[in-house]
Design a protein around this motif. Structure first.
Motif, mmCIF file in Angstrom:
data_model
loop_
_atom_site.group_PDB
_atom_site.id
_atom_site.type_symbol
_atom_site.label_atom_id
_atom_site.label_comp_id
_atom_site.label_asym_id
_atom_site.label_seq_id
_atom_site.Cartn_x
_atom_site.Cartn_y
_atom_site.Cartn_z
ATOM 1 N N THR A 231 20.432 6.407 4.471
ATOM 2 C CA THR A 231 21.984 6.899 5.067
ATOM 3 C C THR A 231 22.396 5.444 5.910
ATOM 4 O O THR A 231 24.139 4.986 5.920
ATOM 5 C CB THR A 231 22.510 8.068 5.585
ATOM 6 N N ALA B 115 25.123 13.119 2.355
ATOM 7 C CA ALA B 115 23.948 12.119 1.516
ATOM 8 C C ALA B 115 23.233 13.051 1.127
ATOM 9 O O ALA B 115 22.852 14.111 1.537
ATOM 10 C CB ALA B 115 23.250 10.845 2.730
ATOM 11 N N TYR C 184 26.957 4.551 7.116
ATOM 12 C CA TYR C 184 26.797 5.896 6.835
ATOM 13 C C TYR C 184 26.153 6.475 8.667
ATOM 14 O O TYR C 184 25.018 5.752 8.077
ATOM 15 C CB TYR C 184 26.775 7.062 5.663
ATOM 16 N N VAL D 50 28.575 13.030 6.273
ATOM 17 C CA VAL D 50 28.323 11.966 6.476
ATOM 18 C C VAL D 50 29.454 11.185 6.810
ATOM 19 O O VAL D 50 30.475 11.792 6.894
ATOM 20 C CB VAL D 50 27.098 11.243 5.410
ATOM 21 N N LYS E 173 23.647 2.455 3.382
ATOM 22 C CA LYS E 173 24.835 2.656 3.155
ATOM 23 C C LYS E 173 26.202 2.685 3.979
ATOM 24 O O LYS E 173 26.880 2.728 3.850
ATOM 25 C CB LYS E 173 25.088 3.395 2.324
ATOM 26 N N ARG F 185 31.285 8.005 7.637
ATOM 27 C CA ARG F 185 31.174 6.301 7.691
ATOM 28 C C ARG F 185 31.142 5.511 8.813
ATOM 29 O O ARG F 185 32.217 6.062 9.585
ATOM 30 C CB ARG F 185 32.254 5.620 6.380
ATOM 31 N N CYS G 18 18.108 8.932 -3.828
ATOM 32 C CA CYS G 18 18.793 9.859 -2.728
ATOM 33 C C CYS G 18 20.319 8.975 -2.596
ATOM 34 O O CYS G 18 20.310 8.349 -4.146
ATOM 35 C CB CYS G 18 18.534 9.101 -0.597
ATOM 36 N N ASP G 19 21.661 9.736 -2.946
ATOM 37 C CA ASP G 19 22.774 9.337 -3.506
ATOM 38 C C ASP G 19 23.994 9.600 -2.759
ATOM 39 O O ASP G 19 23.281 10.790 -1.895
ATOM 40 C CB ASP G 19 22.923 9.764 -4.608
ATOM 41 N N LEU G 20 24.607 9.446 -1.838
ATOM 42 C CA LEU G 20 26.285 10.050 -2.285
ATOM 43 C C LEU G 20 27.047 10.997 -2.867
ATOM 44 O O LEU G 20 27.079 10.649 -4.161
ATOM 45 C CB LEU G 20 27.264 9.354 -1.116
ATOM 46 N N GLN G 21 27.521 11.980 -2.283
ATOM 47 C CA GLN G 21 28.505 13.268 -2.508
ATOM 48 C C GLN G 21 28.900 13.197 -2.338
ATOM 49 O O GLN G 21 29.142 13.859 -1.261
ATOM 50 C CB GLN G 21 27.094 14.197 -3.733
ATOM 51 N N GLU G 22 30.610 13.901 -3.608
ATOM 52 C CA GLU G 22 31.389 14.682 -2.748
ATOM 53 C C GLU G 22 30.946 15.963 -3.303
ATOM 54 O O GLU G 22 31.169 16.234 -4.302
ATOM 55 C CB GLU G 22 32.855 14.110 -3.417
ATOM 56 N N THR H 299 32.036 14.512 2.031
ATOM 57 C CA THR H 299 30.925 13.626 1.928
ATOM 58 C C THR H 299 29.307 13.678 2.652
ATOM 59 O O THR H 299 29.442 13.870 3.577
ATOM 60 C CB THR H 299 30.842 11.850 2.359
#
Length: 160
Positions: free
Chosen positions: A115, A93, A120, A150, A118, A152, A4-8, A91
């Motif tokens: 999520t 997830a 979020y 997501v 992190k 914050r 899993c990661d966070l992406q813009e 953003t």
């Protein structure tokens, strides 16, 4: 288990069809939707700008509210049930899942935990991006990115 990661992501124009269906009938409907949109893109002399996706507006397995389609490079005209739409930027997830569609639940659970860990919270629609599919590989090799926008809710520990 599943990375899993966070992406813009930027806002992306799409062509979609929105419908309701019980989960058992989802594969049949998705096949029809993707073919109809692909045929329309061909009629326009355009190509899709990324993999097929499904947007889930609810998770009621007896009455899913779904928008399915393809990203496109620019806003294109609607035609009948095919609508010009967008996937909002921001953003996301994202969980990278490999395996049969009907066994995707643990990836959703992992993405929710990731999520929250992190700092979020999920907001809005859940997306599934189908990076390959039944006409390319066997079910155990299906690659799906599960994503949701997501927001914050707290700072990560150790981050100022």
């Amino acid at each position: 288990m599943f990375p899993c990661d966070l992406q813009e992501h930027p806002t992306r124009p799409t062509l979609t069809i929105r419908f309701r269906t019980p989960v058992e009938e989802l594969p049949k409907h998705l096949g029809q939707v993707y073919h109809a949109i692909a045929d329309y893109l061909e009629e326009l002399g355009e190509e899709h700008a990324g993999p097929a996706f499904t947007a889930y507006y609810n998770m009621d397995m007896q009455n899913l509210d779904i928008e399915a389609g393809f990203p496109v490079s620019k806003t294109l005209p609607a035609k009948g049930e095919i609508q010009a739409s967008t996937i909002p930027g921001g953003t996301f997830a994202v969980c990278h899942y490999t395996g049969p569609y009907e066994q995707v639940s643990p990836a959703y659970d992992q993405l929710m935990k990731f999520t929250m860990d992190k700092g979020y919270e999920a907001r809005g629609v859940v997306y599934e991006w189908y990076l390959n599919g039944p006409d390319e590989v066997p079910p155990e090799k299906y690659k799906t990115d599960i994503a949701f926008p997501v927001k914050r809710i707290k700072q990560e520990e150790g981050v100022s």
